[in-house]
Design an enzyme around this catalytic site. Structure first.
Site, PDB file in Angstrom:
ATOM      1  N   ALA A  87       0.836  -1.212   0.000  1.00 27.13           N
ATOM      2  CA  ALA A  87       0.000   0.000   0.000  1.00 27.13           C
ATOM      3  C   ALA A  87       0.866   1.256   0.000  1.00 27.13           C
ATOM      4  CB  ALA A  87      -0.934  -0.005   1.210  1.00 27.13           C
ATOM      5  N   GLY A 118      -1.008 -16.784  -1.125  1.00 27.37           N
ATOM      6  CA  GLY A 118      -2.018 -17.374  -2.005  1.00 27.37           C
ATOM      7  C   GLY A 118      -2.271 -16.671  -3.310  1.00 27.37           C
ATOM      8  N   PHE A 145     -10.249 -20.290  -4.216  1.00 25.87           N
ATOM      9  CA  PHE A 145      -9.899 -19.774  -2.893  1.00 25.87           C
ATOM     10  C   PHE A 145     -11.164 -19.699  -2.045  1.00 25.87           C
ATOM     11  CE2 PHE A 145      -6.566 -17.269  -0.587  1.00 25.87           C
ATOM     12  CZ  PHE A 145      -5.486 -18.051  -0.974  1.00 25.87           C
ATOM     13  N   ALA A 170       8.594   5.914  12.513  1.00 31.55           N
ATOM     14  CA  ALA A 170       7.598   6.981  12.695  1.00 31.55           C
ATOM     15  C   ALA A 170       7.092   6.960  14.130  1.00 31.55           C
ATOM     16  CB  ALA A 170       6.443   6.785  11.723  1.00 31.55           C
ATOM     17  N   GLN A 226      -8.592 -11.918  12.495  1.00 29.27           N
ATOM     18  CA  GLN A 226      -8.722 -13.165  11.736  1.00 29.27           C
ATOM     19  C   GLN A 226      -7.707 -14.202  12.192  1.00 29.27           C
ATOM     20  OE1 GLN A 226      -7.779 -13.765   7.247  1.00 29.27           O
ATOM     21  NE2 GLN A 226     -10.011 -13.706   7.412  1.00 29.27           N
ATOM     22  N   HIS A 286      -6.117 -17.519  10.886  1.00 26.83           N
ATOM     23  CA  HIS A 286      -5.970 -18.332   9.669  1.00 26.83           C
ATOM     24  C   HIS A 286      -6.053 -19.798  10.072  1.00 26.83           C
ATOM     25  CE1 HIS A 286      -4.444 -19.978   5.934  1.00 26.83           C
ATOM     26  NE2 HIS A 286      -4.471 -18.777   5.398  1.00 26.83           N
ATOM     27  N   LEU A 341       2.761 -19.408   8.296  1.00 31.29           N
ATOM     28  CA  LEU A 341       1.577 -19.523   7.446  1.00 31.29           C
ATOM     29  C   LEU A 341       1.710 -20.647   6.424  1.00 31.29           C
ATOM     30  CD1 LEU A 341      -1.114 -18.330   6.372  1.00 31.29           C
ATOM     31  CD2 LEU A 341       0.253 -16.851   4.911  1.00 31.29           C
ATOM     32  N   GLU A 359      -3.889 -20.728   2.120  1.00 33.49           N
ATOM     33  CA  GLU A 359      -5.186 -21.267   1.722  1.00 33.49           C
ATOM     34  C   GLU A 359      -5.113 -21.851   0.312  1.00 33.49           C
ATOM     35  OE1 GLU A 359      -9.496 -19.139   1.271  1.00 33.49           O
ATOM     36  OE2 GLU A 359      -8.327 -18.701   3.067  1.00 33.49           O
ATOM     37  N   ARG A 385     -12.606 -18.157   6.112  1.00 36.77           N
ATOM     38  CA  ARG A 385     -11.605 -18.522   7.114  1.00 36.77           C
ATOM     39  C   ARG A 385     -12.147 -18.630   8.531  1.00 36.77           C
ATOM     40  NH1 ARG A 385      -6.496 -14.917   4.788  1.00 36.77           N
ATOM     41  NH2 ARG A 385      -6.015 -16.357   3.088  1.00 36.77           N
ATOM     42  N   HIS A 445      -3.742 -13.970  12.103  1.00 39.55           N
ATOM     43  CA  HIS A 445      -3.223 -13.723  10.754  1.00 39.55           C
ATOM     44  C   HIS A 445      -3.459 -12.303  10.237  1.00 39.55           C
ATOM     45  CE1 HIS A 445      -2.081 -14.595   6.649  1.00 39.55           C
ATOM     46  NE2 HIS A 445      -3.300 -14.346   6.188  1.00 39.55           N
ATOM     47  N   GLU A 504      -3.658  -2.851   5.565  1.00 42.33           N
ATOM     48  CA  GLU A 504      -4.128  -3.466   6.810  1.00 42.33           C
ATOM     49  C   GLU A 504      -4.263  -2.453   7.936  1.00 42.33           C
ATOM     50  OE1 GLU A 504      -3.228  -7.401   9.620  1.00 42.33           O
ATOM     51  OE2 GLU A 504      -1.892  -6.941   7.949  1.00 42.33           O
ATOM     52  N   ARG A 526     -12.247 -11.164   6.595  1.00 40.80           N
ATOM     53  CA  ARG A 526     -11.675 -10.952   5.260  1.00 40.80           C
ATOM     54  C   ARG A 526     -11.631 -12.253   4.482  1.00 40.80           C
ATOM     55  NH1 ARG A 526      -6.851 -11.858   3.015  1.00 40.80           N
ATOM     56  NH2 ARG A 526      -5.624 -12.099   4.914  1.00 40.80           N
ATOM     57  N   LEU A 563      -4.172  -8.514  -0.682  1.00 34.74           N
ATOM     58  CA  LEU A 563      -3.261  -7.942  -1.683  1.00 34.74           C
ATOM     59  C   LEU A 563      -4.026  -7.007  -2.617  1.00 34.74           C
ATOM     60  CD1 LEU A 563      -0.860 -10.876  -2.700  1.00 34.74           C
ATOM     61  CD2 LEU A 563      -0.460  -9.018  -1.077  1.00 34.74           C
TER      62      LEU A 563
END
Length: 655
Positions: A62, A95, A163, A211, A284, A286, A296, A299, A330, A397, A430, A441, A447
């Site tokens: 981002a 994924g 997915f 920061a 969340q 996972h 991780l 998925e 999930r 996750h 995020e 989510r 992504l």
């Protein structure tokens, strides 16, 4: 105070192509001559001042997309990041990225929107979901044009895998193949692609700068305070627009797939600025983190045909989600695994995890589509995936909540009189809450989120501002409170080290705000976390008093950020007396909406906002006292254009 000359960012960019260490040294050397004449705090910390049109905090997907989008539009832009850009946590996504390209079968972005709204358990804002899903195909094609090496079909098209939670024809047409993948290293590829693209533009990168705080002036965000980790200098960035892209705070939990750098810096900065965060109770888990290690397992394994099995060798998801099975959303799969373990059908000596089976798949599929997973499973679980199942357990996750924004990234506040835009402040990824994910989510929407909304922030700033606009002077005390806090933490001389406090916080969150929650356990967690907070503020021990590469100091500041996030999370979770998405209450097992959607609506009276829970939590905090205050705002149920895309009405959620 002197303002940084144009030479410094040019010097930065000249060295940027030569590697991170030389860049940091060059940036520091270019800046050292620009110290302010007057001290900002009683301890006389020298300040280096900078002036930019825009500042982006964070250099993950981002942040990079926002930063080079702004520079491309002609804005003098700085990007502040505590990590070298390609070490940002975007690199860990495996994924894929969702987009209705229709390469595997006919697809439509409206079906993607339906799945995302349903996945959010109808807590997602439908104007933002409309924007994200409609922009998704364009965003993926843009990445392909940047050179992202997607896996390919035999026809040469972008490969798309199945997915979780993805369907065709508004849930009536079976499983969708919508997830565009680069084997099982999609985030790694995406981040390096965006980083490579960013080098085309003259963005000033301040790498390994931490920061500290936003600089606010009469409700407007006018800049950022930052600490250079290499030489300990403090930097004050004056700008008209600031974009927060700092990621989540998974490290508030003991077991998480998140990197150790995921400490919720942006959401904590917003809290200290007196602003609100949204929906932090929705965390969340996972379904497939490696048992013991927490790493991780994508998925995508289940998208390629992997299945979850219990101690009896049963594919148990057939009982919990008869249609979607292992590719349910999930939160559904994580709860199912937890219930199997509770029922005594777990595997291993302690019967405290389940298995993910892949060895029934052809070895060539594993080698081509899941090479990274095969390697990770061997290293961290000692498993050959062609012969043995992987031991897995639901693991923290992702944070659905974050800084509240509208669909173009502008940060919002709401104390009961409707949404108000915070001038000069944007958020993406995020760290933000648009809210496209709502209560849960869908896999491979993260992504997409970072690329679409990083780009949206750049477009919005370009729409409402012009490059080179004259900026007002900063307030005389700009950054003073931030430096006072830094000084207090640096000289903290209590009895409890950072690591001990962090472990207490993580174990409290792991035990008291887990997959399943009850009021009693949450209340106990609030008390325990308040004790940790009190000790952090009064009994913290920092051993290193220096300013140069002081990891003890930085970890103490990150602990502050984690504690601010964790406290708001557990207080918000205790207050929400229903089950929705990732927030599963055993003492309030049903979702409480404005209507009972399990029955015909005819004859029902709509409940007012105060009597139902289909609303966003807004949390603010007196961070010095550790006290959290909650407000609520309604969910946005309209799309950007009802003729183009009709809203998805709430319904009972099943897979």
């Amino acid at each position: 105070a002197d303002t940084e000359t144009a030479a410094a960012p040019c010097a930065c960019n000249a060295m940027f192509r030569l590697g991170p260490q030389r860049l940091v040294r060059q940036a520091a050397a270019a800046s050292r001559g620009f110290r302010s004449a007057a001290p900002v705090s009683a301890k006389s910390y020298p300040i280096i001042d900078h002036t930019y049109d825009a500042v982006v905090v964070g250099a993950g997907g981002a942040g990079l997309r926002a930063a080079f989008g702004l520079t491309e539009a002609g804005f003098k832009t700085a990007c502040i990041t505590k990590l070298f850009p390609t070490r940002s946590h975007t690199v860990a996504a495996q994924g894929g990225i969702n987009a209705a390209l229709g390469n595997m079968e006919k697809d439509d972005w409206r079906w993607h929107m339906y799945d995302t709204v349903k996945g959010s358990d109808w807590l997602g804002d439908q104007d933002a979901i409309h924007y994200m899903t409609e922009e998704a195909p364009k965003a993926v094609i843009e990445l392909e044009n940047y050179g992202m090496p997607f896996s390919r079909t035999d026809e040469g098209k972008i490969y798309q895998r199945a997915f979780g939670g993805q369907s065709l024809n508004f849930g009536k047409g079976g499983q969708a193949h919508r997830c565009c993948a680069v084997a099982d290293r999609t985030g790694h590829s995406l981040l390096h692609t965006l980083y490579g693209q960013s080098l085309r533009y003259d963005t000033a990168y301040f790498i390994e700068y931490f920061a500290l705080d936003l600089i606010m002036d009469q409700g407007k965000c006018v800049g950022v305070m930052a600490l250079c980790l290499e030489d300990g200098t403090l930097h004050r960035f004056r700008c008209k627009n600031t974009v927060l892209a700092t990621g989540g705070y998974g490290r508030a939990y003991f077991s998480a797939t998140s990197a150790h750098a995921c400490t919720g810096d942006g959401t904590a900065m917003v809290t200290r600025a007196g602003l609100q965060n949204e929906d932090l109770e929705f965390v969340q888990f996972h379904p497939t983190g490696i048992y013991g290690a927490g790493c991780l397992i994508t998925e995508g394994c289940r998208g390629e045909g992997g299945i979850l099995i219990n101690s009896e060798g049963e594919r148990f998801m057939e009982r919990y989600a008869p249609t979607a099975k292992d590719l349910a959303s999930r939160d559904v799969v994580s709860r199912a695994s937890t219930m199997e373990i509770r029922a005594g059908r777990g595997v291993g000596k302690e019967k405290d995890h389940v298995y993910l089976q892949l060895h029934h798949l052809p070895p060539q599929v594993l080698a081509e589509r899941l090479p990274g997973i095969s390697e990770t499973a061997y290293i961290f679980a000692g498993v050959d995936v062609t012969k043995e199942p992987i031991p897995v357990l639901p693991t923290v996750h992702y944070n659905m909540g974050g800084v509240p924004t509208n669909y173009i990234g502008q940060v919002l506040k709401n104390t009961g009189n409707g949404d108000e835009i915070v001038p000069g402040l944007y958020a993406a990824g995020e760290a933000s809450c648009a809210s496209v994910h709502g209560a849960n989510r869908l896999g491979a929407n993260s992504l997409l989120d970072i690329v679409v909304f990083g780009r949206a922030c750049a477009h919005a700033i370009a729409k409402f501002n012009k490059p080179g606009e004259k900026l007002p002077e900063l307030p005389k005390n700009a950054g003073e409170e931030s430096i006072a806090n830094l000084d207090a933490v640096r000289h903290a001389n209590g009895q409890t080290p950072v690591a001990e406090l962090r472990l207490r916080m993580q174990k409290t969150m792991q035990n008291h705000a887990a997959v399943f929650r009850t009021g009693e356990v949450l209340q106990e967690g609030i008390v325990k976390l308040a004790d940790v907070y009190k000790d952090m503020m009064s009994d913290l021990k920092v051993f290193d008093r220096g300013m140069i590469w002081n990891s003890d100091l930085v970890e103490a500041l990150e602990l502050q950020n984690l504690m601010i996030n964790a406290t708001q999370t557990i207080v918000s979770a205790e207050a929400r007396k229903e089950s929705r998405g990732a927030h599963a209450r055993e003492d309030f097992k049903v979702r409480i909406d404005e209507y009972d959607y399990s029955k015909p609506l005819q004859g029902q009276v709509k409940k007012p906002l105060e009597q139902h829970w289909r609303k966003h939590t807004l949390s603010s905090m007196d961070w010095k006292a550790g006290k959290t205050t909650l407000h609520y705002r309604p969910v946005i149920d309209h799309t950007l254009d009802a003729n183009d895309c009709k809203p998805v009405p709430p319904a009972v959620r099943s897979y």
